[in-house]
Design a protein around this motif. Structure first.
Motif, PDB file in Angstrom:
ATOM      1  N   ARG A   3      80.308  97.977   4.569  1.00 56.08           N
ATOM      2  CA  ARG A   3      80.746  96.547   5.105  1.00 56.08           C
ATOM      3  C   ARG A   3      79.829  95.062   5.786  1.00 56.08           C
ATOM      4  NH1 ARG A   3      86.777  99.036   5.670  1.00 56.08           N
ATOM      5  NH2 ARG A   3      87.432  99.430   4.016  1.00 56.08           N
ATOM      6  N   ALA A   4      80.152  95.517   6.600  1.00 54.76           N
ATOM      7  CA  ALA A   4      78.820  95.074   8.275  1.00 54.76           C
ATOM      8  C   ALA A   4      77.530  94.317   7.406  1.00 54.76           C
ATOM      9  CB  ALA A   4      78.520  96.389   9.243  1.00 54.76           C
ATOM     10  N   VAL A   5      77.030  95.729   6.859  1.00 54.18           N
ATOM     11  CA  VAL A   5      76.303  94.719   5.909  1.00 54.18           C
ATOM     12  C   VAL A   5      76.279  93.589   4.960  1.00 54.18           C
ATOM     13  CG1 VAL A   5      73.567  95.565   4.452  1.00 54.18           C
ATOM     14  CG2 VAL A   5      74.415  96.349   6.141  1.00 54.18           C
ATOM     15  N   ARG A   6      77.260  94.537   4.504  1.00 56.60           N
ATOM     16  CA  ARG A   6      77.486  92.833   3.819  1.00 56.60           C
ATOM     17  C   ARG A   6      77.525  92.033   3.983  1.00 56.60           C
ATOM     18  NH1 ARG A   6      82.094  95.309  -0.849  1.00 56.60           N
ATOM     19  NH2 ARG A   6      81.767  93.127  -2.013  1.00 56.60           N
ATOM     20  N   LEU A   7      78.473  91.445   5.199  1.00 59.69           N
ATOM     21  CA  LEU A   7      78.913  90.916   6.258  1.00 59.69           C
ATOM     22  C   LEU A   7      77.558  90.165   6.532  1.00 59.69           C
ATOM     23  CD1 LEU A   7      82.162  91.301   7.905  1.00 59.69           C
ATOM     24  CD2 LEU A   7      82.078  89.692   6.144  1.00 59.69           C
ATOM     25  N   ALA A   8      77.003  90.882   7.193  1.00 64.84           N
ATOM     26  CA  ALA A   8      75.980  90.086   7.620  1.00 64.84           C
ATOM     27  C   ALA A   8      75.043  89.602   6.762  1.00 64.84           C
ATOM     28  CB  ALA A   8      74.508  91.278   8.329  1.00 64.84           C
ATOM     29  N   ARG A   9      75.278  89.976   5.377  1.00 60.52           N
ATOM     30  CA  ARG A   9      74.193  89.349   4.253  1.00 60.52           C
ATOM     31  C   ARG A   9      74.824  87.640   3.613  1.00 60.52           C
ATOM     32  NH1 ARG A   9      73.008  94.759   0.734  1.00 60.52           N
ATOM     33  NH2 ARG A   9      70.743  95.222   1.869  1.00 60.52           N
ATOM     34  N   TRP A  10      76.450  87.539   3.659  1.00 60.64           N
ATOM     35  CA  TRP A  10      76.741  86.783   3.583  1.00 60.64           C
ATOM     36  C   TRP A  10      76.986  85.914   4.798  1.00 60.64           C
ATOM     37  CZ3 TRP A  10      80.817  86.268   7.142  1.00 60.64           C
ATOM     38  CH2 TRP A  10      82.035  84.558   6.850  1.00 60.64           C
ATOM     39  N   ALA A  11      76.803  86.188   6.173  1.00 60.86           N
ATOM     40  CA  ALA A  11      76.866  85.413   6.926  1.00 60.86           C
ATOM     41  C   ALA A  11      75.846  84.184   6.824  1.00 60.86           C
ATOM     42  CB  ALA A  11      76.545  85.763   8.734  1.00 60.86           C
ATOM     43  N   GLY A  12      76.248  82.773   7.132  1.00 65.14           N
ATOM     44  CA  GLY A  12      74.946  81.930   6.867  1.00 65.14           C
ATOM     45  C   GLY A  12      74.853  80.814   8.339  1.00 65.14           C
ATOM     46  N   PRO A  13      74.723  79.522   8.321  1.00 62.82           N
ATOM     47  CA  PRO A  13      74.129  78.485   9.146  1.00 62.82           C
ATOM     48  C   PRO A  13      76.131  77.765   9.401  1.00 62.82           C
ATOM     49  CG  PRO A  13      72.719  78.151   7.691  1.00 62.82           C
ATOM     50  CD  PRO A  13      73.131  79.163   6.959  1.00 62.82           C
ATOM     51  N   ASP A  14      76.595  77.656   8.349  1.00 64.45           N
ATOM     52  CA  ASP A  14      78.114  77.763   8.462  1.00 64.45           C
ATOM     53  C   ASP A  14      79.172  78.386   8.804  1.00 64.45           C
ATOM     54  OD1 ASP A  14      77.027  75.577   7.355  1.00 64.45           O
ATOM     55  OD2 ASP A  14      77.371  75.317   5.620  1.00 64.45           O
ATOM     56  N   THR A  15      78.944  79.615   9.071  1.00 63.95           N
ATOM     57  CA  THR A  15      79.624  80.956   9.904  1.00 63.95           C
ATOM     58  C   THR A  15      80.172  80.089  10.595  1.00 63.95           C
ATOM     59  OG1 THR A  15      78.527  82.110   8.058  1.00 63.95           O
ATOM     60  CG2 THR A  15      79.841  83.488   9.628  1.00 63.95           C
ATOM     61  N   ARG A  16      81.186  80.623  11.014  1.00 64.07           N
ATOM     62  CA  ARG A  16      81.989  80.115  12.541  1.00 64.07           C
ATOM     63  C   ARG A  16      82.017  81.555  13.357  1.00 64.07           C
ATOM     64  NH1 ARG A  16      86.484  76.652  11.329  1.00 64.07           N
ATOM     65  NH2 ARG A  16      86.391  76.394  13.616  1.00 64.07           N
ATOM     66  N   VAL A  17      82.177  81.146  14.361  1.00 64.88           N
ATOM     67  CA  VAL A  17      82.356  82.212  15.238  1.00 64.88           C
ATOM     68  C   VAL A  17      82.638  81.854  16.354  1.00 64.88           C
ATOM     69  CG1 VAL A  17      80.837  84.017  14.545  1.00 64.88           C
ATOM     70  CG2 VAL A  17      80.100  82.004  16.169  1.00 64.88           C
ATOM     71  N   ASP A  18      83.695  82.173  18.124  1.00 59.21           N
ATOM     72  CA  ASP A  18      84.580  81.685  19.020  1.00 59.21           C
ATOM     73  C   ASP A  18      83.578  81.790  19.668  1.00 59.21           C
ATOM     74  OD1 ASP A  18      84.307  84.832  19.841  1.00 59.21           O
ATOM     75  OD2 ASP A  18      86.851  84.502  19.044  1.00 59.21           O
TER      76      ASP A  18
END
Length: 486
Positions: A31-46
């Motif tokens: 799942r971590a790998v899939r999220l790393a591939r999903w994430a991009g410039p518009d991914t928002r974090v705190d």
């Protein structure tokens, strides 16, 4: 006798390639790998690098999970692993267009290792993921955190009675016990371990007979904490876990009653380390400075290191290690190296010769040339004759009487060392068999020029069930000590 023994029995692990494949399909890392591939410039974090709440539903959707609280929790957990392992990189926090602080997200250098790295690279990535999962497993429970929030909305950590170091050390101890139960001769092996037994191994003192009610209550509390922790650790691939049957709870938040003799123990939870879990726990114990051998560790070492290393291994492990060592060598040179390493008069030499004889049995008939070369050797000649006779070889010279008795003392010395004060039934049969085959055994044995002669004769006096023969053995031991001044 030699007292250098490995801290733990050796573990037999799959190849790094097989372990790496297991790591990549472990749900949490996948799942971590899939999220790393999903994430991009518009991914928002705190500011802490966590996905903001508004991002969690789309992250759960990317993982094929329901867009509810459970899906959000799984997505948040996988994102933490992606950040902690370097699958994604969060840049320095800055104020975003929504007025909050966050950092830009980009793929991390570790992401390329998933498809392009060596097995060792993937396993290093998985070990980092394991550390994150272990930290989550030892964190305070959500309900406990909720109870610790005061009227002013602040979290009162002191009221939690939660010590992160204590929690981590307890879980490390549990995993170490589970590892030992898995690899120990006569232990659980590949079978799962009941959760009550695992909890009791950490709580009940070894010298306690019937556990007190207070100790049983502590075991029940530990079981329930471990139930929560193993649920967290299963998705990272560390364990295979059958949780505690919730129907066992008398009412909500009540610990289960102690296990009864007629209960189905599996309802109280069953756990085992996966092959990947064995690798992970071993890696952490090695990092902590423990002696944690694995089959194959000695394959590229010399014969002297091999024979010393397998001296106190369980029989199956010694055989497996020796087979790996022999697989890298030609038969005759390997046999010569083993025989040379078996020589000596130090305390560990009898057991080295026993392991050498067992190793030569794995070489087979090809070793005959090397074995015949030592027929005249005082220390190896008896071993060589036994090996040749067992294979029906022709032209085996009869041993002189002195060699027969020297070999008898050497063999018993080796078996005493191997037993290490444990089960001596097989050794007792050996002792009684030798004395019945050779009339006047002790008249000749006390004169044997072997450094272990007095010790062996004293042991024979303890082991032999015939009181008359045992007395003869003790007299012979006294004569031997008097002769040598030992």
């Amino acid at each position: 006798m030699s007292s250098d023994r490995p801290t733990l029995p050796p573990v037999r692990l799959p190849s790094d390639a097989e372990l790496a494949r297991d790591a990549l399909v472990a749900p949490l890392l996948a799942r971590a790998v899939r999220l790393a591939r999903w994430a991009g410039p518009d991914t928002r974090v705190d500011a802490d690098g966590e996905l903001v709440e508004e991002q969690l539903p789309s992250a759960a959707e990317a993982l094929g999970l329901a867009q509810d609280d459970d899906g959000a929790a799984y997505a948040g957990e996988a994102w933490r692993v992606a950040v902690d392992t370097g699958l994604v990189v969060v840049e320095e926090p800055q104020e975003d267009e929504h007025g909050g602080e966050g950092g830009a997200v980009e793929p991390g250098g570790q992401l390329a290792l998933v498809t392009g790295g060596a097995p060792q690279d993937v396993l290093a990535l998985w070990l980092d993921a394991l550390e994150t999962a272990l930290a989550d497993a030892t964190a305070p429970l959500f309900d406990d955190l909720a109870d610790a929030i005061g009227e002013d909305g602040d979290l009162d950590l002191e009221s939690l009675d939660w010590d992160p170091q204590r929690e981590a050390e307890f879980l490390d101890g549990v995993l170490a016990n589970l590892y030992l139960l898995t690899v120990a001769e006569g232990g659980a092996g590949a079978a799962p371990v009941p959760l009550p037994a695992l909890a009791a191994s950490m709580i009940v003192p070894d010298d306690m007979g019937e556990p007190t009610d207070d100790v049983l209550e502590q075991v029940s509390e530990a079981m329930m904490r471990l139930d929560d922790q193993f649920r967290v650790l299963e998705p990272v691939g560390l364990v295979a876990y059958q949780p505690v049957d919730e129907a066992l709870m008398a009412e909500e938040d009540e610990d289960p009653a102690p296990v009864g003799d007629d209960e189905d123990v599996s309802r109280y939870g069953m756990v085992k380390l996966t092959p990947l879990g064995l690798y992970g726990v071993r890696a952490r114990m090695l990092e902590a400075g423990m002696d944690v051998p694995a089959v194959g560790d000695l394959a590229d070492k010399g014969a002297d290191t091999l024979l010393d290393g397998v001296a106190h291994y369980p029989e199956a492990s010694a055989r497996a290690e020796t087979q790996e060592w022999l697989a890298r060598r030609e038969a005759v040179p390997a046999a010569r190296e083993l025989l040379a390493a078996a020589k000596g008069t130090d305390a560990g030499s009898p057991l080295r010769r026993l392991r050498c004889q067992q190793a030569l049995s794995l070489v087979g008939a090809e070793a005959e040339e090397a074995v015949r070369e030592v027929l005249g050797d005082a220390e190896l000649g008896g071993l060589a004759r036994v090996w040749l006779a067992e294979r029906g070889a022709a032209d085996v010279p009869a041993p002189p009487e002195s060699m027969i008795f020297w070999l008898a003392i050497d063999t018993i010395a080796a078996q005493l060392d191997a037993a290490g004060g444990g089960d001596l039934e097989e050794l007792q049969e050996l002792v009684e068999g030798l004395t019945s085959q050779h009339s006047g055994f002790f008249d000749a044995a006390w004169r044997v020029e072997h450094p272990a002669t007095p010790e062996v004769l004293e042991a024979m006096g303890r082991l032999h069930r015939d009181k008359h023969v045992a007395k003869e053995a003790r007299k012979a031991a006294f004569k031997s000590r008097s002769r040598t001044g030992a």
